[in-house]
Write a protein that holds these residues in place. Structure first.
Motif, PDB file in Angstrom:
ATOM      1  N   CYS A 146       0.871  -1.176   0.000  1.00  0.00           N
ATOM      2  CA  CYS A 146       0.000   0.000   0.000  1.00  0.00           C
ATOM      3  C   CYS A 146       0.908   1.226   0.000  1.00  0.00           C
ATOM      4  O   CYS A 146       1.263   1.749   1.054  1.00  0.00           O
ATOM      5  N   ALA A 147       1.300   1.659  -1.194  1.00  0.00           N
ATOM      6  CA  ALA A 147       2.401   2.610  -1.353  1.00  0.00           C
ATOM      7  C   ALA A 147       1.917   3.919  -1.961  1.00  0.00           C
ATOM      8  O   ALA A 147       1.431   3.948  -3.092  1.00  0.00           O
ATOM      9  N   ALA A 152       5.669   4.299  -4.152  1.00  0.00           N
ATOM     10  CA  ALA A 152       5.229   3.340  -5.178  1.00  0.00           C
ATOM     11  C   ALA A 152       6.335   2.979  -6.149  1.00  0.00           C
ATOM     12  O   ALA A 152       6.174   2.053  -6.955  1.00  0.00           O
ATOM     13  N   SER A 153       7.465   3.674  -6.085  1.00  0.00           N
ATOM     14  CA  SER A 153       8.593   3.303  -6.943  1.00  0.00           C
ATOM     15  C   SER A 153       9.380   2.126  -6.362  1.00  0.00           C
ATOM     16  O   SER A 153      10.242   1.572  -7.029  1.00  0.00           O
ATOM     17  N   PHE A 314       9.393   5.522 -11.486  1.00  0.00           N
ATOM     18  CA  PHE A 314      10.406   6.573 -11.532  1.00  0.00           C
ATOM     19  C   PHE A 314      11.219   6.454 -10.246  1.00  0.00           C
ATOM     20  O   PHE A 314      10.928   7.082  -9.223  1.00  0.00           O
ATOM     21  N   ARG A 315      12.262   5.610 -10.320  1.00  0.00           N
ATOM     22  CA  ARG A 315      13.058   5.238  -9.155  1.00  0.00           C
ATOM     23  C   ARG A 315      14.308   6.120  -9.077  1.00  0.00           C
ATOM     24  O   ARG A 315      15.220   5.980  -9.878  1.00  0.00           O
ATOM     25  N   TRP A 341       9.100  12.525 -11.210  1.00  0.00           N
ATOM     26  CA  TRP A 341       9.547  11.860  -9.986  1.00  0.00           C
ATOM     27  C   TRP A 341       8.402  11.666  -8.995  1.00  0.00           C
ATOM     28  O   TRP A 341       8.280  10.623  -8.352  1.00  0.00           O
ATOM     29  N   GLU A 342       7.550  12.691  -8.850  1.00  0.00           N
ATOM     30  CA  GLU A 342       6.471  12.633  -7.861  1.00  0.00           C
ATOM     31  C   GLU A 342       5.420  11.573  -8.181  1.00  0.00           C
ATOM     32  O   GLU A 342       4.667  11.161  -7.290  1.00  0.00           O
ATOM     33  N   VAL A 343       5.351  11.156  -9.424  1.00  0.00           N
ATOM     34  CA  VAL A 343       4.378  10.119  -9.797  1.00  0.00           C
ATOM     35  C   VAL A 343       4.676   8.837  -9.028  1.00  0.00           C
ATOM     36  O   VAL A 343       3.758   8.088  -8.647  1.00  0.00           O
ATOM     37  N   GLY A 344       5.951   8.588  -8.777  1.00  0.00           N
ATOM     38  CA  GLY A 344       6.345   7.392  -8.035  1.00  0.00           C
ATOM     39  C   GLY A 344       6.358   6.170  -8.913  1.00  0.00           C
ATOM     40  O   GLY A 344       7.375   5.807  -9.500  1.00  0.00           O
ATOM     41  N   GLY A 345       5.234   5.498  -9.016  1.00  0.00           N
ATOM     42  CA  GLY A 345       5.142   4.308  -9.861  1.00  0.00           C
ATOM     43  C   GLY A 345       3.692   3.963 -10.136  1.00  0.00           C
ATOM     44  O   GLY A 345       2.803   4.255  -9.329  1.00  0.00           O
TER      45      GLY A 345
END
Length: 380
Positions: A146-147, A152-153, A314-315, A341-345
């Motif tokens: 639950c990221a 989420a990356s 986006f790691r 970057w802020e999107v995460g994954g």
């Protein structure tokens, strides 16, 4: 052997035979006596296939097993045979996986309906588990992921307790278990009801990766081909977004292996009594970076259940350091990448039954953008 727990009444032999559809049921004392083992071995020496380290071979040295009955023990085939058999599901097994998917899909929908009332990741994690448990599925097939935001990356994020404030999206990878059979579903959604421009672009790209690969799934397809199709769609999509330089063609991008930084896992895995089920013939020593983490190799048989779970991440580790070292010079436009970057994954995952003429999606929770946004927006 059916091992009965210490709590509750044990099953009678006839009850166990009817419940588990087995040919013979023995008590623990009968097994220990050696007489039953002697009877099963027969009068002549036989071959017994066992999984190494799973059988106490001293059972063959009891007084009730005669010298001429002691079997030739083969360690090489039992595991291979069991794993091969487990890949193809019968109707009963498919029904179990289907039911786990129905319950898990409903629980995912309830999470979407609770988003705007939640303050942190653990609250949404709890909503999912509660609805699974309330609908008869007390066990989770695996630890929930639950990221939120940049968490989420991380592919196998485990904390599940961070605040949601200031974060764009949440990636929920969660599935329950029903009668020992698993589900495995991932949905990614905007925490505020609407995707940002960059989040929506990423989500639509992952959805395109999944839908393109879905059309290829049928008995006999080479899973490596399906996996590489996902990378091809990712390469083209990230170039169109400007993250990869426009002068590069798709083959240039694939030859650089840069998509393995944004899509760093296999497209899917077999699903059954384990979440990452047996029989995939993975080769984690493969020097090809596209296949090093691919859990399934070879052609898919009819009756298998496999996940279709592309993602774009986006790691910042290891990518930022690699960029500083000049590793992707001429491939990645760093100014464009900064906006993502802020999107995460983003990951979207469904459980797919392979059929002779195509596939059936056992996962019932929708994933189109309009549904996802509307479900979160209505959670006020």
């Amino acid at each position: 052997m059916i091992k009965q727990g210490t709590s509750g009444m044990p099953l009678l032999k006839q009850q166990a035979m009817e419940r588990f559809d087995v040919d013979e049921v023995l008590t623990r004392d009968e097994l220990k006596s050696g007489e039953s083992l002697s009877r099963m071995l027969g009068k002549q020496q036989s071959n017994v296939m066992v999984i190494e380290d799973r059988v106490d071979l001293s059972v063959f040295d009891t007084d009730n097993v005669k010298e001429q009955q002691k079997p030739n023990v083969d360690f090489s085939w039992a595991r291979k045979a069991i794993e091969a058999c487990r890949v193809v599901k019968d109707d009963h097994e498919i029904a179990m996986i289907r039911h786990a998917n129905v319950v898990s899909s409903y629980a995912h929908e309830q999470v979407l309906a609770s988003v705007k009332r939640a303050k942190n990741e653990r609250e949404l994690n709890a909503v999912f588990v509660m609805h699974c448990h309330a609908n008869g599925c007390r066990e989770q097939a695996y630890g929930c992921i639950c990221a939120s935001g940049t968490n989420a990356s991380t592919l196998h994020y485990v904390h599940n307790d961070m605040p949601l404030t200031g974060r764009l999206n949440l990636l929920l990878d969660a599935g329950c278990e029903w009668q020992c059979y698993c589900s495995d579903i991932t949905r990614t959604f905007p925490l505020h009801g609407k995707f940002t421009k960059e989040s929506r672009e990423t989500y639509e790209l992952v959805l395109l990766m999944q839908s393109t690969c879905m059309k290829m799934i049928r008995a006999g397809v080479l899973w490596e081909d399906v996996h590489m199709k996902a990378h091809t769609v990712a390469a083209e999509g990230l170039r169109q977004l400007g993250i990869f330089h426009s002068h590069l063609n798709t083959q240039d991008i694939l030859d650089s292996h840069i998509t393995t930084r944004f899509f760093p896992h296999g497209l899917g895995h077999y699903l059954g009594m384990d979440t990452h089920d047996t029989g995939g013939n993975a080769n984690y020593e493969d020097p090809n970076p596209f296949f090093a983490y691919l859990r399934v190799r070879g052609t898919l048989p009819a009756g298998a259940v496999i996940t279709n779970e592309p993602g774009i991440y986006f790691r910042q580790f290891p990518l930022e350091q690699e960029l500083k070292d000049g590793m992707w010079k001429g491939v990645i436009d760093e100014e464009v990448l900064k906006r993502y970057w802020e999107v995460g994954g983003v990951r979207i995952e469904d459980d797919i039954l392979v059929k002779d003429d195509g596939y059936e999606n056992l996962t019932t929770v929708k994933s189109d953008v309009d549904f996802i946004e509307a479900a979160v927006f209505a959670s006020d």
